[in-house]
Design a protein around this motif. Structure first.
Motif, short mmCIF file in Angstrom:
data_model
loop_
_atom_site.label_atom_id
_atom_site.label_comp_id
_atom_site.label_asym_id
_atom_site.label_seq_id
_atom_site.Cartn_x
_atom_site.Cartn_y
_atom_site.Cartn_z
N TRP A 172 0.96 -1.52 0.20
CA TRP A 172 -0.04 0.19 0.19
C TRP A 172 0.70 0.97 0.04
O TRP A 172 0.66 2.67 -0.71
CB TRP A 172 -1.02 -0.09 0.92
CG TRP A 172 -2.10 -0.66 1.15
CD1 TRP A 172 -2.29 -1.92 1.83
CD2 TRP A 172 -3.06 -0.48 -0.24
NE1 TRP A 172 -3.74 -2.32 0.75
CE2 TRP A 172 -4.42 -1.81 0.24
CE3 TRP A 172 -4.06 0.54 -0.95
CZ2 TRP A 172 -5.32 -1.44 -0.60
CZ3 TRP A 172 -4.54 0.51 -1.70
CH2 TRP A 172 -5.34 -0.84 -1.55
N LEU A 210 2.47 1.65 -3.42
CA LEU A 210 1.46 2.07 -4.25
C LEU A 210 0.40 3.61 -4.29
O LEU A 210 0.56 3.93 -5.22
CB LEU A 210 -0.07 1.22 -3.44
CG LEU A 210 -1.78 2.16 -4.98
CD1 LEU A 210 -1.29 1.35 -6.01
CD2 LEU A 210 -3.23 1.08 -4.09
N HIS A 265 1.13 -2.12 -11.18
CA HIS A 265 1.30 -2.24 -9.70
C HIS A 265 0.35 -3.13 -8.73
O HIS A 265 0.92 -4.30 -8.02
CB HIS A 265 0.73 -1.08 -8.92
CG HIS A 265 1.29 -1.07 -7.51
ND1 HIS A 265 2.71 -1.07 -6.94
CD2 HIS A 265 1.20 -1.27 -6.35
CE1 HIS A 265 3.49 -0.99 -5.96
NE2 HIS A 265 1.66 -1.62 -5.44
N ALA A 278 -1.20 1.65 -11.81
CA ALA A 278 -2.33 1.30 -11.12
C ALA A 278 -2.02 -0.79 -11.95
O ALA A 278 -2.35 -1.58 -11.04
CB ALA A 278 -3.69 1.51 -10.97
N TYR A 335 0.66 -7.26 -5.98
CA TYR A 335 0.54 -7.87 -4.80
C TYR A 335 0.79 -8.84 -3.58
O TYR A 335 1.47 -8.34 -2.63
CB TYR A 335 -0.83 -7.77 -4.53
CG TYR A 335 -1.66 -7.77 -3.15
CD1 TYR A 335 -1.89 -6.32 -2.63
CD2 TYR A 335 -2.50 -8.45 -2.20
CE1 TYR A 335 -2.14 -6.75 -1.03
CE2 TYR A 335 -3.03 -8.26 -1.08
CZ TYR A 335 -3.49 -7.41 -0.83
OH TYR A 335 -3.65 -7.20 0.66
#
Length: 165
Positions: free
Chosen positions: A45, A48, A117, A114, A121
């Motif tokens: 996070w 990101l 990315h 996005a 995860y």
């Protein structure tokens, strides 16, 4: 949950040495795996957020340049090149052109960042960090490279003294 007799500071066993799988200092059972997953999740996070910073700034600043050009030519705020600072007409044209360009490119790079990315995860921290660094470097290059089309448009629309062609 009881420690089931393994090395655990909560039960008075020494915390030094190697812990069995699923047990660590103050974390007994399968909870240590959860802690590792949470740490990776926070790093993902954070990266990101870092990866979205440049494109979102391009969108916001581009909109401001496009819609709210600085009223006076100055050396502190705005698109400041020799060609754009010739007169008020070149100043407004440069802000309008660069602002629209940054606004469009900012949205494209936001979506692309996005999409790049999201598949990372469940990757390890090194992969996420290196991918984030490469992504930010590309974004900064795109932001700086936007000077070239703006200067080319100024050259195509204005003479060297700043009068329109």
């Amino acid at each position: 949950m009881p420690c089931r007799g393994r090395a655990c500071p909560a039960r008075g066993f020494p915390a030094k040495g190697r812990f069995p799988s699923g047990c660590g200092p103050h974390i007994c059972g399968p909870y240590s795996l959860l802690k590792v997953e949470v740490n990776f999740m926070w790093f993902w996070w954070f990266m990101l957020l870092c990866d979205m910073l440049v494109p979102i700034v391009m969108v916001i600043v581009g909109r401001m340049m496009w819609k709210h050009c600085p009223k006076h030519i100055n050396s502190l705020v705005g698109y400041r090149t020799t060609r754009s600072m010739k007169n008020m007409d070149t100043w407004q044209f440069a802000h309008d052109y660069c602002g629209k360009l940054w606004w469009k490119v900012g949205w494209v790079t936001t979506i692309a960042s996005a999409l790049i990315h999201i598949p990372l995860y469940h990757s390890d921290e090194n992969t996420i960090g290196i991918a984030g660094l490469i992504l930010v470097a590309i974004q900064c290059f795109i932001m700086v490279a936007s000077i070239y089309p703006t200067e080319k448009a100024l050259k195509n629309h204005f003479n060297d003294d700043g009068t329109r062609k």
